[in-house]
Design a protein around this motif. Structure first.
Motif, PDB file in Angstrom:
ATOM      1  N   THR A  26       0.837  -1.200   0.000  1.00  0.00           N
ATOM      2  CA  THR A  26       0.000   0.000   0.000  1.00  0.00           C
ATOM      3  C   THR A  26       0.870   1.249   0.000  1.00  0.00           C
ATOM      4  O   THR A  26       1.915   1.279   0.655  1.00  0.00           O
ATOM      5  N   VAL A  27       0.418   2.285  -0.717  1.00  0.00           N
ATOM      6  CA  VAL A  27       1.025   3.612  -0.631  1.00  0.00           C
ATOM      7  C   VAL A  27       0.023   4.532   0.055  1.00  0.00           C
ATOM      8  O   VAL A  27      -1.144   4.595  -0.340  1.00  0.00           O
ATOM      9  N   SER A  28       0.460   5.212   1.111  1.00  0.00           N
ATOM     10  CA  SER A  28      -0.407   6.156   1.842  1.00  0.00           C
ATOM     11  C   SER A  28       0.142   7.571   1.675  1.00  0.00           C
ATOM     12  O   SER A  28       1.099   7.962   2.346  1.00  0.00           O
ATOM     13  N   PRO A  29      -0.455   8.342   0.764  1.00  0.00           N
ATOM     14  CA  PRO A  29       0.038   9.704   0.521  1.00  0.00           C
ATOM     15  C   PRO A  29      -0.366  10.667   1.633  1.00  0.00           C
ATOM     16  O   PRO A  29      -1.354  10.464   2.343  1.00  0.00           O
ATOM     17  N   GLY A  30       0.433  11.722   1.776  1.00  0.00           N
ATOM     18  CA  GLY A  30       0.019  12.859   2.584  1.00  0.00           C
ATOM     19  C   GLY A  30      -0.766  13.814   1.697  1.00  0.00           C
ATOM     20  O   GLY A  30      -1.551  13.382   0.845  1.00  0.00           O
ATOM     21  N   CYS A  31      -0.543  15.127   1.857  1.00  0.00           N
ATOM     22  CA  CYS A  31      -1.253  16.113   1.034  1.00  0.00           C
ATOM     23  C   CYS A  31      -0.570  16.247  -0.320  1.00  0.00           C
ATOM     24  O   CYS A  31       0.559  16.750  -0.417  1.00  0.00           O
ATOM     25  N   VAL A  32      -1.258  15.811  -1.345  1.00  0.00           N
ATOM     26  CA  VAL A  32      -0.740  15.851  -2.717  1.00  0.00           C
ATOM     27  C   VAL A  32      -1.610  16.796  -3.531  1.00  0.00           C
ATOM     28  O   VAL A  32      -2.841  16.657  -3.549  1.00  0.00           O
ATOM     29  N   ARG A  33      -0.992  17.744  -4.195  1.00  0.00           N
ATOM     30  CA  ARG A  33      -1.779  18.720  -4.962  1.00  0.00           C
ATOM     31  C   ARG A  33      -2.289  18.088  -6.252  1.00  0.00           C
ATOM     32  O   ARG A  33      -1.523  17.686  -7.122  1.00  0.00           O
ATOM     33  N   THR A  34      -3.596  17.981  -6.332  1.00  0.00           N
ATOM     34  CA  THR A  34      -4.268  17.505  -7.540  1.00  0.00           C
ATOM     35  C   THR A  34      -5.405  18.496  -7.823  1.00  0.00           C
ATOM     36  O   THR A  34      -5.478  19.563  -7.194  1.00  0.00           O
ATOM     37  N   ILE A  84       9.399  -7.160  -0.135  1.00  0.00           N
ATOM     38  CA  ILE A  84       8.423  -6.316   0.561  1.00  0.00           C
ATOM     39  C   ILE A  84       7.007  -6.739   0.207  1.00  0.00           C
ATOM     40  O   ILE A  84       6.617  -6.718  -0.971  1.00  0.00           O
ATOM     41  N   THR A  85       6.233  -7.127   1.195  1.00  0.00           N
ATOM     42  CA  THR A  85       4.807  -7.405   1.006  1.00  0.00           C
ATOM     43  C   THR A  85       4.085  -7.137   2.326  1.00  0.00           C
ATOM     44  O   THR A  85       4.661  -7.303   3.411  1.00  0.00           O
ATOM     45  N   GLY A  86       2.842  -6.703   2.223  1.00  0.00           N
ATOM     46  CA  GLY A  86       2.064  -6.373   3.415  1.00  0.00           C
ATOM     47  C   GLY A  86       2.481  -5.072   4.069  1.00  0.00           C
ATOM     48  O   GLY A  86       2.107  -4.791   5.206  1.00  0.00           O
ATOM     49  N   THR A  87       3.226  -4.244   3.337  1.00  0.00           N
ATOM     50  CA  THR A  87       3.768  -3.006   3.893  1.00  0.00           C
ATOM     51  C   THR A  87       2.933  -1.790   3.471  1.00  0.00           C
ATOM     52  O   THR A  87       2.403  -1.738   2.366  1.00  0.00           O
ATOM     53  N   VAL A  88       2.835  -0.817   4.384  1.00  0.00           N
ATOM     54  CA  VAL A  88       2.231   0.481   4.053  1.00  0.00           C
ATOM     55  C   VAL A  88       3.374   1.484   3.913  1.00  0.00           C
ATOM     56  O   VAL A  88       4.058   1.794   4.894  1.00  0.00           O
ATOM     57  N   LEU A  89       3.587   1.955   2.701  1.00  0.00           N
ATOM     58  CA  LEU A  89       4.638   2.936   2.438  1.00  0.00           C
ATOM     59  C   LEU A  89       4.028   4.331   2.546  1.00  0.00           C
ATOM     60  O   LEU A  89       3.233   4.746   1.698  1.00  0.00           O
ATOM     61  N   VAL A  90       4.384   5.042   3.604  1.00  0.00           N
ATOM     62  CA  VAL A  90       3.840   6.381   3.849  1.00  0.00           C
ATOM     63  C   VAL A  90       4.699   7.399   3.103  1.00  0.00           C
ATOM     64  O   VAL A  90       5.903   7.512   3.345  1.00  0.00           O
ATOM     65  N   ALA A  91       4.078   8.134   2.210  1.00  0.00           N
ATOM     66  CA  ALA A  91       4.764   9.174   1.441  1.00  0.00           C
ATOM     67  C   ALA A  91       4.060  10.492   1.737  1.00  0.00           C
ATOM     68  O   ALA A  91       3.140  10.913   1.031  1.00  0.00           O
ATOM     69  N   ASP A  92       4.464  11.121   2.840  1.00  0.00           N
ATOM     70  CA  ASP A  92       3.684  12.242   3.372  1.00  0.00           C
ATOM     71  C   ASP A  92       4.511  13.471   3.737  1.00  0.00           C
ATOM     72  O   ASP A  92       4.027  14.340   4.473  1.00  0.00           O
ATOM     73  N   GLY A  93       5.730  13.535   3.260  1.00  0.00           N
ATOM     74  CA  GLY A  93       6.544  14.720   3.529  1.00  0.00           C
ATOM     75  C   GLY A  93       6.858  14.952   4.992  1.00  0.00           C
ATOM     76  O   GLY A  93       7.185  16.072   5.389  1.00  0.00           O
ATOM     77  N   GLY A  94       6.714  13.905   5.806  1.00  0.00           N
ATOM     78  CA  GLY A  94       6.974  14.030   7.237  1.00  0.00           C
ATOM     79  C   GLY A  94       5.753  14.408   8.052  1.00  0.00           C
ATOM     80  O   GLY A  94       5.866  14.734   9.236  1.00  0.00           O
ATOM     81  N   HIS A  95       4.555  14.337   7.428  1.00  0.00           N
ATOM     82  CA  HIS A  95       3.316  14.722   8.106  1.00  0.00           C
ATOM     83  C   HIS A  95       3.140  13.971   9.426  1.00  0.00           C
ATOM     84  O   HIS A  95       2.967  14.571  10.490  1.00  0.00           O
ATOM     85  N   LEU A  96       3.186  12.627   9.380  1.00  0.00           N
ATOM     86  CA  LEU A  96       2.971  11.836  10.593  1.00  0.00           C
ATOM     87  C   LEU A  96       4.124  11.994  11.575  1.00  0.00           C
ATOM     88  O   LEU A  96       3.912  12.183  12.779  1.00  0.00           O
ATOM     89  N   ALA A  97       5.338  11.909  11.066  1.00  0.00           N
ATOM     90  CA  ALA A  97       6.511  11.999  11.942  1.00  0.00           C
ATOM     91  C   ALA A  97       6.570  13.341  12.656  1.00  0.00           C
ATOM     92  O   ALA A  97       6.980  13.430  13.813  1.00  0.00           O
ATOM     93  N   GLY A  98       6.135  14.380  11.967  1.00  0.00           N
ATOM     94  CA  GLY A  98       6.182  15.715  12.547  1.00  0.00           C
ATOM     95  C   GLY A  98       4.922  16.090  13.293  1.00  0.00           C
ATOM     96  O   GLY A  98       4.790  17.206  13.797  1.00  0.00           O
ATOM     97  N   ASN A  99       3.955  15.139  13.347  1.00  0.00           N
ATOM     98  CA  ASN A  99       2.679  15.391  14.015  1.00  0.00           C
ATOM     99  C   ASN A  99       2.083  16.725  13.551  1.00  0.00           C
ATOM    100  O   ASN A  99       1.666  17.574  14.351  1.00  0.00           O
ATOM    101  N   VAL A 100       2.068  16.885  12.237  1.00  0.00           N
ATOM    102  CA  VAL A 100       1.651  18.164  11.642  1.00  0.00           C
ATOM    103  C   VAL A 100       0.151  18.378  11.832  1.00  0.00           C
ATOM    104  O   VAL A 100      -0.657  17.490  11.565  1.00  0.00           O
ATOM    105  N   ASP A 101      -0.217  19.544  12.306  1.00  0.00           N
ATOM    106  CA  ASP A 101      -1.613  19.923  12.461  1.00  0.00           C
ATOM    107  C   ASP A 101      -1.910  21.058  11.497  1.00  0.00           C
ATOM    108  O   ASP A 101      -1.390  22.162  11.638  1.00  0.00           O
ATOM    109  N   LEU A 102      -2.762  20.766  10.519  1.00  0.00           N
ATOM    110  CA  LEU A 102      -3.054  21.774   9.502  1.00  0.00           C
ATOM    111  C   LEU A 102      -4.095  22.780   9.978  1.00  0.00           C
ATOM    112  O   LEU A 102      -4.571  23.603   9.201  1.00  0.00           O
TER     113      LEU A 102
END
Length: 539
Positions: A26-34, A84-102
């Motif tokens: 799985t890929v779990s994106p953060g905020c991606v401009r679309t 790699i199988t069963g993995t969630v790859l978080v691609a979020d610019g550090g959102h979770l790690a930085g506990n970012v509150d928008l």
């Protein structure tokens, strides 16, 4: 929920399909401009503003772009990721790690924020980058919390400190006016101010105390909501009211007035969620369980008694501890955030499992259950013991009485008795009173009228077909017993026969304070037998 379900599906499929040589990730994106936000009708300038905010707060210094996700997807699909199988790859610019509150930069007004839950909520909002309004009746405490907020703010934003008693209408008006004059907006209103007073309905000052609590716990929230609507409508803001599980159950003695105020606040929240929904304002409630603050000591309780109370809470709560203000602050911040954009009119219970575990903090009731060496009686004894009651286990079979007693507790008295015999009944009552000097609940399971004026409630539980050892004890073959209960399960509307736990739950309900308005009632627990007129004699 859908994304959580998808994540779990991926993990399950990784296991299930692994032996076929198929990898699932799985890929779990953060905020991606679309174009998604503009497709929903958002103005281009608002979209730009949102993504600029993301870029400022993300540790990598920018929002995501579709190419970032495409690269991650191609990697997981390539032979380079063969292990790699069963993995969630978080691609979020550090959102979770930085506990970012928008929610960063929002103006948050929190009443009763000079101590306890309110103070911690103000500090947490300040830490996330919000512009906080701290208010209370004690000037020094307001100043202390305001300083903590300013010190912890990422941009050093100074908290607005307003000395106010929100039970007074003029102070409510001044509080809103001061906030708007300082920041020209309100994004979040947290109605946290409130307190409880112990009082019995027979006390002469009961109504006076009730009026005092209503002024602080309910009317302040009503006034501030009324005054802030026009500002919250402009910001599409949020209101979070702080209630209590005491608005849902009477969890302690002598607090009926407090319970009423919190129940009223719960209903106010639901009504406002409906009434203000078309203005874009969300209204939700947090209902805390037992949270350790200074309120008990402020009421004059000794530190030793306070420690004793919270130790008792920690022992009995399923989660194994009492609450702390940080727990509530986290819940409040969630409801106020964009992550809860689909939530309104909701009561978020944060109680360590108090309600789910049917925790009784009055603990220590003495419960005498006849016929409690097996089946329904045994399960009822176990459930009462689990809830903290002192249980008396009795029956005619010494080994069974001992076995159930051991399961309940080593200190529960085990009384060998045949309740069909008068002397045994006398001895049973005498043994219970000698051990505990009281009886709170009598469950006549082995086997009612003018006791209402004495404050004694008498009810009955009428089970349907409940699987116990009774049929095999009578000599029925096991296969015949299985056949009978299979027939029951096939014909009962609920699709199953009863089990002792079902009846134990019914007994505990009727014995609890929750059913204080119920007496002389027969509670039928029969899986729909009577309602469907089930015939178990036919083949």
């Amino acid at each position: 929920m859908t994304k959580s379900a998808l994540d779990m599906f991926s993990k399950c499929m990784a296991v299930e399909l692994g032996d076929k040589g198929i990898r699932v990730n799985t890929v779990s994106p953060g905020c991606v401009r679309t174009t998604a936000r503009m497709t929903r009708g958002e103005a281009p300038e608002d979209t730009d503003k949102f993504y600029n905010k993301v870029s400022e707060r993300y540790p990598v210094g920018r929002h995501g772009v579709p190419e970032d996700m495409a690269t991650a997807i191609m990697y997981l699909a390539s032979d380079s990721a063969a292990f790699i199988t069963g993995t969630v790859l978080v691609a979020d610019g550090g959102h979770l790690a930085g506990n970012v509150d928008l929610s960063y930069g929002k103006v948050v007004l929190i009443t009763g924020s000079s101590t306890g839950i309110g103070a911690q909520t103000a500090i947490q909002f300040a830490k996330s980058g919000a512009q906080v309004v701290v208010t209370g009746r004690n000037g020094q405490r307001v100043s202390d919390v305001g300083k903590q907020c300013s010190d912890i703010s990422p941009k050093g934003l100074k908290a607005l400190e307003v000395l106010a008693d929100v039970s007074k209408e003029d102070d409510c008006k001044r509080l809103i006016q001061s906030t708007v004059e300082a920041f020209n907006r309100i994004d979040v209103l947290v109605n946290n101010a409130g307190f409880g007073l112990n009082s019995r309905i027979t006390d002469e000052d009961y109504c006076l105390k009730l009026d005092t609590m209503f002024a602080s716990n309910v009317k302040s929230a009503v006034r501030l909501t009324q005054l802030s609507v026009k500002y919250l409508e402009k910001t599409k803001g949020s209101i979070v009211n702080i209630s209590s599980i005491s608005g849902l159950i009477r969890d302690c003695p002598n607090i009926s007035g407090y319970c009423m105020t919190k129940s009223a606040l719960d209903m106010f929240s639901k009504c406002m969620a409906v009434e203000l929904g078309d203005k874009g304002i969300r209204v939700n409630t947090v209902s805390p369980g037992c949270v350790r603050t200074t309120c008990r000591i402020t009421r004059g309780e000794t530190p030793e008694d306070t420690d004793k109370f919270y130790n008792k809470v920690s022992e009995r709560y399923p989660i194994g501890r009492h609450g702390v203000p940080e727990d509530m602050a986290t819940a409040i911040m969630y409801l106020a955030s964009d992550r809860a954009a689909f939530l309104t009119g909701t009561i978020l219970v944060s109680d360590g499992g108090h309600l789910a575990g049917n925790v009784d903090l009055s603990y220590g009731k003495v419960v005498l259950i006849t016929g409690s060496s097996a089946g329904i009686g045994a399960q009822t004894a176990l459930q009462f013991a689990k809830s903290g009651a002192q249980v008396v286990v009795t029956g005619r079979n010494g080994q069974r009485v001992s076995d159930v007693g051991k399961q309940c507790s080593d200190i529960s008295p085990k009384v060998l008795a045949d309740v069909s015999k008068e002397d045994d009944c006398k001895r049973l009552i005498q043994s219970t009173v000698e051990a505990f000097n009281r009886i709170d609940v009598l469950v006549n399971n082995a086997g009612f009228v003018e006791l209402g004026p004495k404050g004694i409630r008498v009810n009955a539980v009428s089970p349907g077909a409940v699987r116990t050892s009774a049929r095999t004890t009578r000599g029925e073959a096991l296969e015949d017993t299985d056949k009978f209960y299979n027939k029951v399960s096939a014909r009962y509307p609920v699709g199953k026969h009863g089990v002792p736990e079902d009846i134990a739950n019914a007994v505990m309900y009727l014995a609890s304070d929750t059913s204080s308005f119920i007496t002389g009632t027969v509670l039928v627990a029969d899986g729909g037998n009577l309602a469907a007129n089930v015939n178990l004699t036919s083949t």
